[in-house]
Design a protein around this motif. Structure first.
Motif, PDB file in Angstrom:
ATOM      1  N   ASN A   1     -26.067 -47.159 -42.339  1.00 44.02           N
ATOM      2  CA  ASN A   1     -25.523 -46.472 -43.546  1.00 44.02           C
ATOM      3  C   ASN A   1     -26.248 -45.198 -43.882  1.00 44.02           C
ATOM      4  O   ASN A   1     -27.435 -45.045 -43.523  1.00 44.02           O
ATOM      5  CB  ASN A   1     -25.215 -47.338 -44.609  1.00 44.02           C
ATOM      6  CG  ASN A   1     -26.191 -47.899 -45.144  1.00 44.02           C
ATOM      7  OD1 ASN A   1     -27.390 -47.926 -44.644  1.00 44.02           O
ATOM      8  ND2 ASN A   1     -26.146 -48.603 -46.307  1.00 44.02           N
ATOM      9  N   SER A   2     -25.905 -44.151 -44.956  1.00 40.51           N
ATOM     10  CA  SER A   2     -26.402 -43.177 -45.386  1.00 40.51           C
ATOM     11  C   SER A   2     -27.550 -43.132 -46.377  1.00 40.51           C
ATOM     12  O   SER A   2     -27.406 -42.819 -47.198  1.00 40.51           O
ATOM     13  CB  SER A   2     -25.403 -42.050 -45.699  1.00 40.51           C
ATOM     14  OG  SER A   2     -24.469 -41.485 -44.698  1.00 40.51           O
TER      15      SER A   2
ATOM     16  N   ALA B   1     -28.419 -39.504 -32.842  1.00 41.75           N
ATOM     17  CA  ALA B   1     -28.955 -40.846 -32.320  1.00 41.75           C
ATOM     18  C   ALA B   1     -28.611 -41.948 -33.229  1.00 41.75           C
ATOM     19  O   ALA B   1     -29.120 -43.159 -33.170  1.00 41.75           O
ATOM     20  CB  ALA B   1     -30.498 -40.577 -32.473  1.00 41.75           C
ATOM     21  N   CYS B   2     -27.564 -41.871 -33.982  1.00 41.15           N
ATOM     22  CA  CYS B   2     -26.721 -42.986 -34.859  1.00 41.15           C
ATOM     23  C   CYS B   2     -25.270 -42.856 -34.841  1.00 41.15           C
ATOM     24  O   CYS B   2     -24.823 -41.905 -34.749  1.00 41.15           O
ATOM     25  CB  CYS B   2     -27.793 -43.372 -36.037  1.00 41.15           C
ATOM     26  SG  CYS B   2     -27.192 -41.915 -37.237  1.00 41.15           S
ATOM     27  N   VAL B   3     -24.706 -43.814 -35.314  1.00 49.11           N
ATOM     28  CA  VAL B   3     -23.324 -43.840 -35.944  1.00 49.11           C
ATOM     29  C   VAL B   3     -23.528 -44.266 -37.374  1.00 49.11           C
ATOM     30  O   VAL B   3     -23.999 -45.345 -37.765  1.00 49.11           O
ATOM     31  CB  VAL B   3     -22.478 -45.013 -35.135  1.00 49.11           C
ATOM     32  CG1 VAL B   3     -21.140 -45.105 -35.907  1.00 49.11           C
ATOM     33  CG2 VAL B   3     -22.205 -44.424 -33.801  1.00 49.11           C
ATOM     34  N   VAL B   4     -22.974 -43.450 -38.139  1.00 52.77           N
ATOM     35  CA  VAL B   4     -23.104 -43.427 -39.856  1.00 52.77           C
ATOM     36  C   VAL B   4     -22.055 -44.441 -40.137  1.00 52.77           C
ATOM     37  O   VAL B   4     -20.863 -44.281 -39.858  1.00 52.77           O
ATOM     38  CB  VAL B   4     -22.895 -42.294 -40.323  1.00 52.77           C
ATOM     39  CG1 VAL B   4     -22.942 -42.530 -41.984  1.00 52.77           C
ATOM     40  CG2 VAL B   4     -24.194 -41.426 -40.008  1.00 52.77           C
ATOM     41  N   TYR B   5     -22.237 -45.691 -40.766  1.00 49.46           N
ATOM     42  CA  TYR B   5     -21.069 -46.749 -41.108  1.00 49.46           C
ATOM     43  C   TYR B   5     -21.313 -46.906 -42.487  1.00 49.46           C
ATOM     44  O   TYR B   5     -22.203 -47.966 -43.100  1.00 49.46           O
ATOM     45  CB  TYR B   5     -21.570 -47.943 -40.126  1.00 49.46           C
ATOM     46  CG  TYR B   5     -20.571 -48.934 -40.401  1.00 49.46           C
ATOM     47  CD1 TYR B   5     -19.240 -48.810 -40.658  1.00 49.46           C
ATOM     48  CD2 TYR B   5     -20.929 -50.471 -40.396  1.00 49.46           C
ATOM     49  CE1 TYR B   5     -18.298 -49.987 -40.623  1.00 49.46           C
ATOM     50  CE2 TYR B   5     -20.084 -51.435 -40.366  1.00 49.46           C
ATOM     51  CZ  TYR B   5     -18.740 -51.164 -40.510  1.00 49.46           C
ATOM     52  OH  TYR B   5     -18.069 -52.250 -40.605  1.00 49.46           O
ATOM     53  N   ASP B   6     -20.511 -46.209 -43.305  1.00 51.87           N
ATOM     54  CA  ASP B   6     -20.635 -46.128 -44.695  1.00 51.87           C
ATOM     55  C   ASP B   6     -19.502 -47.056 -45.372  1.00 51.87           C
ATOM     56  O   ASP B   6     -19.722 -47.936 -46.232  1.00 51.87           O
ATOM     57  CB  ASP B   6     -20.744 -45.086 -45.395  1.00 51.87           C
ATOM     58  CG  ASP B   6     -22.261 -44.126 -45.388  1.00 51.87           C
ATOM     59  OD1 ASP B   6     -23.291 -44.918 -45.373  1.00 51.87           O
ATOM     60  OD2 ASP B   6     -21.998 -42.988 -45.265  1.00 51.87           O
TER      61      ASP B   6
END
Length: 396
Positions: free
Chosen positions: A318-319, A332-337
Motif C-alpha cells: 500500500n502507499s 517493482a510493485c503493485v499498489v494495493y490501497d
C-alpha cells in the motif's frame, strides 16, 4: 552502537554497513545486545566485523530487547571507558545507546560522532502511545533523547527521506552534515535454492500460489488483516483455488482469530534462524507488505523489503512508506490501497506467472543498483565520514 538484539531489526543495517567499511580498511565493531539473558559480554568475528554482544539481566524480555535493561546500559557505559574509537555511529536513541554515547563523547571529545535515524519514536512514532497520563514523563525523556542526540553529533544519517527532511528542518542539523542512507541488499550470503527446490525442502505444495510475509516481531499491522482476507477472496474468484499465505517469523496467533482460527489458508513458521530465512523466501511467488497509515510508517523503510528484493519476487504494497516512490519508479510493485476495489494490475500479478517473473527481474535489477546495494551504500558512508569528518579524523 545498536540497541537491538543481534540478528534483529536495525542490527542488520548496522552490521552490513560495518562489514562494508571493514572491507574498505576500517577496523569495524558492532555493539549490540545478546538475544539471551546473560551476565557476561561475548565477542566474536563475523565477516570481518567484531561483534560485541552486551548482556541483559535486570529486566524482562520486552525491556531487554528494546534497549532499556539497566545491566545492559551499565556494561555498555563501562565499555566506553576502555578502548577509544575514531568514529562512534549510534543507531537511534534508546537508553542502551544514548547513555553510552554521552559517556564516550565526554571521555573522547576528539572522536567523530555520527547519529543514525532509522525509526521515528516520538512525534507520532513508536513511542506515541506513551504520550498520555502517567507514562507522559517517559515519552518526554524519549523525545529529549531522540532530538538531543541528533543535535549534538558531528554528522547525521537517516534511513528515509522524510527523516532527512525532519533532521534538517526541525532538528536544525545543517544539510551539508547530513546523509540519506537507506538500507540495502546483501548479495554476499549464500544464494537460496530455486523455488521448487525450496518448496520441497520445506514441505510446501508445489503448484499452489504462495504469498509470503516476514517479520521479526510477533504482531501484525491492523491494515494487514483485511488485505489478506481480500487477497484470499480475489485469488479464489480468479482461479477457483486457494492460495497459501506463508508467514515467516514469529506471530502471536491468538491475537488474530480471523487468520488463525478460521478456514484461512495460512502456515506460520515461527522464529527462523537468520541463515535459513532466504530458503523460506525463495519458496514464495510474491510478497505482501501492508503498513498502517500512521506517522511512524511514513518515516521508515522496512528492513524486510531488502530481503524481498534480493530473492526477485513481486511485491504487493500500500502507499505508506518512503520505499513506495522508488518501487513505483522502477515498476517493482503493485499498489494495493483500496482492498475492495477492482485492481487490474493486482489481478495480473496474482494469475500471470510470466508477469511475476518479469517484475521479479526488475526487482532484482533495483536490488543490485547503487540505490539498494550494500557495497555502494557502504562506500557512500565511507566517503561521507572521510570528507565531512576529515578534520576530526586527521586529529585522531
Amino acid at each position: 552502537m545498536n540497541h537491538n538484539w543481534r540478528a534483529r531489526a536495525t542490527y542488520f543495517r548496522n552490521f552490513n554497513l560495518a562489514r562494508v567499511l571493514a572491507a574498505r580498511g576500517w577496523d569495524a565493531t558492532v555493539m549490540t545486545t545478546s538475544p539471551q539473558r546473560a551476565l557476561r559480554v561475548v565477542e566474536s568475528m563475523d565477516r570481518g566485523v567484531r561483534v560485541i554482544e552486551m548482556p541483559w539481566f535486570l529486566s524482562n524480555l520486552r525491556y531487554g530487547a528494546t534497549g532499556c535493561c539497566p545491566y545492559d546500559i551499565f556494561r555498555r557505559m563501562l565499555k566506553m571507558t576502555g578502548r577509544r574509537y575514531d568514529v562512534y555511529f549510534v543507531s537511534d536513541h534508546l537508553p542502551n545507546v544514548s547513555l553510552p554515547y554521552w559517556v564516550a563523547k565526554k571521555i573522547h571529545p576528539d572522536a567523530l560522532f555520527v547519529s543514525d535515524w532509522a525509526d521515528l519514536f516520538t512525534d507520532g512514532g513508536v513511542h506515541a502511545h506513551l504520550n498520555h497520563s502517567f507514562t507522559k514523563p517517559i515519552y518526554q525523556i524519549s523525545h529529549r533523547l531522540e532530538y538531543g542526540i541528533k543535535r549534538s553529533t558531528d554528522l547525521g544519517t537517516t534511513i528515509s527521506r522524510p527523516l532527512l527532511e525532519k533532521l534538517i528542518e526541525q532538528v536544525g542539523v545543517p544539510a551539508e552534515r547530513t546523509l540519506y542512507l537507506p538500507s540495502g541488499c546483501d548479495f554476499e550470503v549464500k544464494m537460496p535454492p530455486p523455488r521448487d527446490r525450496a518448496r520441497k525442502l520445506l514441505g510446501l505444495p508445489e503448484d499452489t500460489l504462495i504469498i509470503g510475509r516476514t517479520t521479526s516481531t510477533d504482531y501484525m499491522f491492523a491494515a494487514e488483516i483485511p488485505a489478506y482476507l481480500n487477497l484470499w477472496k480475489r485469488v479464489k474468484e480468479l482461479t477457483n483455488q486457494d492460495p497459501l499465505f506463508y508467514f515467516i517469523g514469529p506471530c502471536k496467533q491468538e491475537s488474530y482469530p480471523q487468520i488463525f482460527r478460521s478456514g484461512f489458508p495460512v502456515r506460520n513458521t515461527g522464529r527462523v534462524p537468520s541463515a535459513e530465512v532466504a530458503t523460506h523466501l525463495a519458496a514464495c511467488d510474491l510478497f505482501v507488505m501492508i503498513e498502517d497509515d500512521k506517522p511512524f510508517n511514513h518515516f521508515r523503510s522496512p528492513t524486510r523489503l531488502n530481503d524481498y528484493l534480493t530473492v526477485s519476487r513481486p511485491l504487493i504494497c500500500n502507499s505508506v512508506g518512503d520505499h513506495i516512490p522508488m518501487l513505483k519508479q522502477h515498476k517493482a510493485c503493485v499498489v494495493y490501497d483500496d482492498f475492495a476495489a477492482h485492481n487490474a494490475a493486482l489481478d495480473q500479478i496474482l494469475t500471470d506467472a510470466a508477469e511475476r517473473e518479469s517484475m521479479g527481474k526488475r526487482i532484482r535489477a533495483l536490488a543490485e543498483s547503487d540505490l539498494k546495494n550494500w557495497t555502494a551504500l557502504g562506500k557512500k558512508l565511507d566517503d561521507f565520514l572521510r570528507e565531512k569528518g576529515r578534520a576530526k579524523l586527521e586529529r585522531a
